[in-house]
Design a protein around this motif. Structure first.
Motif, PDB file in Angstrom:
ATOM      1  N   ALA A 106       0.832  -1.212   0.000  1.00  0.00           N
ATOM      2  CA  ALA A 106       0.000   0.000   0.000  1.00  0.00           C
ATOM      3  C   ALA A 106       0.865   1.261   0.000  1.00  0.00           C
ATOM      4  CB  ALA A 106      -0.940  -0.003   1.205  1.00  0.00           C
ATOM      5  N   ILE A 107       2.027   1.190   0.634  1.00  0.00           N
ATOM      6  CA  ILE A 107       2.957   2.330   0.604  1.00  0.00           C
ATOM      7  C   ILE A 107       3.317   2.663  -0.839  1.00  0.00           C
ATOM      8  CG2 ILE A 107       5.283   3.107   1.208  1.00  0.00           C
ATOM      9  CD1 ILE A 107       5.014   1.356   3.768  1.00  0.00           C
ATOM     10  N   VAL A 108       3.601   1.637  -1.623  1.00  0.00           N
ATOM     11  CA  VAL A 108       3.943   1.850  -3.037  1.00  0.00           C
ATOM     12  C   VAL A 108       2.745   2.408  -3.790  1.00  0.00           C
ATOM     13  CG1 VAL A 108       4.781   0.771  -5.166  1.00  0.00           C
ATOM     14  CG2 VAL A 108       5.611  -0.045  -2.948  1.00  0.00           C
ATOM     15  N   LEU A 109       1.578   1.866  -3.519  1.00  0.00           N
ATOM     16  CA  LEU A 109       0.363   2.343  -4.188  1.00  0.00           C
ATOM     17  C   LEU A 109       0.112   3.820  -3.903  1.00  0.00           C
ATOM     18  CD1 LEU A 109      -2.203   1.808  -5.851  1.00  0.00           C
ATOM     19  CD2 LEU A 109      -3.306   1.112  -3.702  1.00  0.00           C
ATOM     20  N   VAL A 110       0.221   4.225  -2.658  1.00  0.00           N
ATOM     21  CA  VAL A 110      -0.014   5.630  -2.296  1.00  0.00           C
ATOM     22  C   VAL A 110       1.035   6.529  -2.962  1.00  0.00           C
ATOM     23  CG1 VAL A 110      -0.023   7.263  -0.369  1.00  0.00           C
ATOM     24  CG2 VAL A 110      -1.231   5.087  -0.165  1.00  0.00           C
ATOM     25  N   ALA A 111       2.292   6.094  -2.969  1.00  0.00           N
ATOM     26  CA  ALA A 111       3.338   6.879  -3.632  1.00  0.00           C
ATOM     27  C   ALA A 111       3.055   6.989  -5.132  1.00  0.00           C
ATOM     28  CB  ALA A 111       4.712   6.251  -3.391  1.00  0.00           C
ATOM     29  N   ALA A 112       2.616   5.896  -5.746  1.00  0.00           N
ATOM     30  CA  ALA A 112       2.302   5.916  -7.179  1.00  0.00           C
ATOM     31  C   ALA A 112       1.100   6.821  -7.464  1.00  0.00           C
ATOM     32  CB  ALA A 112       2.046   4.502  -7.680  1.00  0.00           C
ATOM     33  N   LEU A 113       0.094   6.796  -6.594  1.00  0.00           N
ATOM     34  CA  LEU A 113      -1.060   7.680  -6.775  1.00  0.00           C
ATOM     35  C   LEU A 113      -0.647   9.146  -6.680  1.00  0.00           C
ATOM     36  CD1 LEU A 113      -3.822   5.746  -4.802  1.00  0.00           C
ATOM     37  CD2 LEU A 113      -3.641   6.043  -7.287  1.00  0.00           C
ATOM     38  N   LEU A 114       0.228   9.449  -5.732  1.00  0.00           N
ATOM     39  CA  LEU A 114       0.752  10.815  -5.635  1.00  0.00           C
ATOM     40  C   LEU A 114       1.473  11.197  -6.926  1.00  0.00           C
ATOM     41  CD1 LEU A 114       1.411  13.438  -4.109  1.00  0.00           C
ATOM     42  CD2 LEU A 114       3.448  12.262  -3.215  1.00  0.00           C
ATOM     43  N   ALA A 115       2.263  10.283  -7.457  1.00  0.00           N
ATOM     44  CA  ALA A 115       2.985  10.554  -8.707  1.00  0.00           C
ATOM     45  C   ALA A 115       2.017  10.811  -9.859  1.00  0.00           C
ATOM     46  CB  ALA A 115       3.927   9.392  -9.030  1.00  0.00           C
ATOM     47  N   VAL A 116       0.946  10.049  -9.914  1.00  0.00           N
ATOM     48  CA  VAL A 116      -0.065  10.249 -10.967  1.00  0.00           C
ATOM     49  C   VAL A 116      -0.711  11.620 -10.825  1.00  0.00           C
ATOM     50  CG1 VAL A 116      -2.323   9.469 -11.807  1.00  0.00           C
ATOM     51  CG2 VAL A 116      -0.504   7.803 -11.366  1.00  0.00           C
ATOM     52  N   VAL A 117      -1.067  12.003  -9.613  1.00  0.00           N
ATOM     53  CA  VAL A 117      -1.687  13.314  -9.383  1.00  0.00           C
ATOM     54  C   VAL A 117      -0.738  14.428  -9.810  1.00  0.00           C
ATOM     55  CG1 VAL A 117      -2.509  14.909  -7.597  1.00  0.00           C
ATOM     56  CG2 VAL A 117      -3.262  12.518  -7.578  1.00  0.00           C
ATOM     57  N   VAL A 118       0.516  14.342  -9.387  1.00  0.00           N
ATOM     58  CA  VAL A 118       1.511  15.357  -9.775  1.00  0.00           C
ATOM     59  C   VAL A 118       1.672  15.374 -11.292  1.00  0.00           C
ATOM     60  CG1 VAL A 118       3.958  15.981  -9.654  1.00  0.00           C
ATOM     61  CG2 VAL A 118       2.724  15.352  -7.563  1.00  0.00           C
ATOM     62  N   GLY A 119       1.750  14.187 -11.898  1.00  0.00           N
ATOM     63  CA  GLY A 119       1.869  14.109 -13.353  1.00  0.00           C
ATOM     64  C   GLY A 119       0.693  14.738 -14.068  1.00  0.00           C
ATOM     65  N   LEU A 120      -0.506  14.491 -13.573  1.00  0.00           N
ATOM     66  CA  LEU A 120      -1.693  15.105 -14.188  1.00  0.00           C
ATOM     67  C   LEU A 120      -1.678  16.619 -14.052  1.00  0.00           C
ATOM     68  CD1 LEU A 120      -4.498  12.587 -13.137  1.00  0.00           C
ATOM     69  CD2 LEU A 120      -3.625  13.021 -15.455  1.00  0.00           C
ATOM     70  N   ILE A 121      -1.302  17.105 -12.887  1.00  0.00           N
ATOM     71  CA  ILE A 121      -1.242  18.559 -12.681  1.00  0.00           C
ATOM     72  C   ILE A 121      -0.243  19.195 -13.636  1.00  0.00           C
ATOM     73  CG2 ILE A 121      -0.514  20.356 -11.038  1.00  0.00           C
ATOM     74  CD1 ILE A 121      -1.739  18.545  -8.817  1.00  0.00           C
ATOM     75  N   ILE A 122       0.885  18.521 -13.843  1.00  0.00           N
ATOM     76  CA  ILE A 122       1.936  19.090 -14.694  1.00  0.00           C
ATOM     77  C   ILE A 122       1.620  18.914 -16.174  1.00  0.00           C
ATOM     78  CG2 ILE A 122       4.358  18.816 -15.390  1.00  0.00           C
ATOM     79  CD1 ILE A 122       4.948  18.225 -12.390  1.00  0.00           C
ATOM     80  N   PHE A 123       1.174  17.720 -16.570  1.00  0.00           N
ATOM     81  CA  PHE A 123       1.044  17.423 -17.995  1.00  0.00           C
ATOM     82  C   PHE A 123      -0.332  17.714 -18.590  1.00  0.00           C
ATOM     83  CE2 PHE A 123       4.590  14.350 -16.968  1.00  0.00           C
ATOM     84  CZ  PHE A 123       5.579  15.115 -17.575  1.00  0.00           C
ATOM     85  N   ALA A 124      -1.375  17.765 -17.775  1.00  0.00           N
ATOM     86  CA  ALA A 124      -2.728  17.976 -18.322  1.00  0.00           C
ATOM     87  C   ALA A 124      -2.816  19.265 -19.151  1.00  0.00           C
ATOM     88  CB  ALA A 124      -3.759  17.985 -17.204  1.00  0.00           C
ATOM     89  N   PRO A 125      -2.302  20.400 -18.678  1.00  0.00           N
ATOM     90  CA  PRO A 125      -2.384  21.611 -19.505  1.00  0.00           C
ATOM     91  C   PRO A 125      -1.675  21.454 -20.860  1.00  0.00           C
ATOM     92  CG  PRO A 125      -1.773  22.197 -17.258  1.00  0.00           C
ATOM     93  CD  PRO A 125      -1.706  20.701 -17.360  1.00  0.00           C
ATOM     94  N   HIS A 126      -0.568  20.757 -20.882  1.00  0.00           N
ATOM     95  CA  HIS A 126       0.168  20.530 -22.146  1.00  0.00           C
ATOM     96  C   HIS A 126      -0.636  19.623 -23.070  1.00  0.00           C
ATOM     97  CE1 HIS A 126       3.832  22.475 -20.712  1.00  0.00           C
ATOM     98  NE2 HIS A 126       3.668  21.821 -19.569  1.00  0.00           N
ATOM     99  N   LEU A 127      -1.247  18.581 -22.478  1.00  0.00           N
ATOM    100  CA  LEU A 127      -2.032  17.644 -23.296  1.00  0.00           C
ATOM    101  C   LEU A 127      -3.291  18.314 -23.830  1.00  0.00           C
ATOM    102  CD1 LEU A 127      -1.625  14.452 -21.106  1.00  0.00           C
ATOM    103  CD2 LEU A 127      -0.621  14.865 -23.358  1.00  0.00           C
ATOM    104  N   ILE A 128      -3.905  19.167 -23.033  1.00  0.00           N
ATOM    105  CA  ILE A 128      -5.110  19.872 -23.482  1.00  0.00           C
ATOM    106  C   ILE A 128      -4.790  20.767 -24.677  1.00  0.00           C
ATOM    107  CG2 ILE A 128      -6.769  21.671 -22.810  1.00  0.00           C
ATOM    108  CD1 ILE A 128      -6.754  20.342 -19.987  1.00  0.00           C
ATOM    109  N   LYS A 129      -3.609  21.398 -24.653  1.00  0.00           N
ATOM    110  CA  LYS A 129      -3.198  22.260 -25.781  1.00  0.00           C
ATOM    111  C   LYS A 129      -3.026  21.462 -27.063  1.00  0.00           C
ATOM    112  CE  LYS A 129      -0.759  25.739 -23.072  1.00  0.00           C
ATOM    113  NZ  LYS A 129       0.561  26.303 -22.727  1.00  0.00           N
ATOM    114  N   LEU A 130      -2.622  20.200 -26.928  1.00  0.00           N
ATOM    115  CA  LEU A 130      -2.425  19.354 -28.124  1.00  0.00           C
ATOM    116  C   LEU A 130      -3.739  18.992 -28.778  1.00  0.00           C
ATOM    117  CD1 LEU A 130       0.390  16.864 -27.044  1.00  0.00           C
ATOM    118  CD2 LEU A 130       0.554  18.727 -28.703  1.00  0.00           C
ATOM    119  N   PHE A 131      -4.800  18.901 -28.006  1.00  0.00           N
ATOM    120  CA  PHE A 131      -6.088  18.451 -28.544  1.00  0.00           C
ATOM    121  C   PHE A 131      -7.071  19.532 -28.600  1.00  0.00           C
ATOM    122  CE2 PHE A 131      -4.212  14.712 -26.461  1.00  0.00           C
ATOM    123  CZ  PHE A 131      -4.100  13.891 -27.555  1.00  0.00           C
TER     124      PHE A 131
END
Length: 131
Positions: A106-131
């Motif tokens: 579960a420690i790994v899962l929570v860390a991975a979920l945090l990484a996904v959230v950070v990734g979405l915050i960072i990359f979502a605006p860039h991906l939205i511009k592409l589409f």
């Protein structure tokens, strides 16, 4: 650490190079034995590549590097806990050993979920511009 007659180290490391060697050996074992660690490294490489493609800011790089290493650290921790539990229970089922392993995972899962959230915050605006 000193070596005994059987060439197995049983004492504390005395030199930095010994400690470094053992740490690298631990990484090698983890990479060799743990498929999830390899998956995390592949995902990290993809995230780094996408970061370069989108030319993310220095602050975004900081966050990406922090969560990448957090996930890798969590996976290393999980692997160490699994080895310790397996050593203690010697292939016998124990409900408490299962709980320990599940919480460690579960420690790994929570860390991975945090990484996904950070990734979405960072990359979502860039991906939205592409589409």
């Amino acid at each position: 650490m000193g070596l005994n007659d059987n060439s197995h180290q049983t004492k504390k490391n005395r030199r930095f190079t010994q400690s470094l060697f053992h740490a690298l050996e631990g990484l090698r074992w983890t990479f060799q034995d743990e498929t999830n660690f390899k998956r995390h490294l592949v995902i990290a490489a993809i995230v780094i590549l996408v970061g370069f493609l989108f030319q993310v800011s220095k602050l975004d790089w900081l966050w990406l590097i922090v969560v990448i290493f957090l996930v890798l650290i969590a996976e290393l921790w999980n692997t160490a806990v699994e080895y310790i539990v397996d050593l203690l229970v010697q292939k016998h089922y124990d409900p408490l050993a299962k709980k320990i392993k599940d919480v460690s995972a579960a420690i790994v899962l929570v860390a991975a979920l945090l990484a996904v959230v950070v990734g979405l915050i960072i990359f979502a605006p860039h991906l939205i511009k592409l589409f």
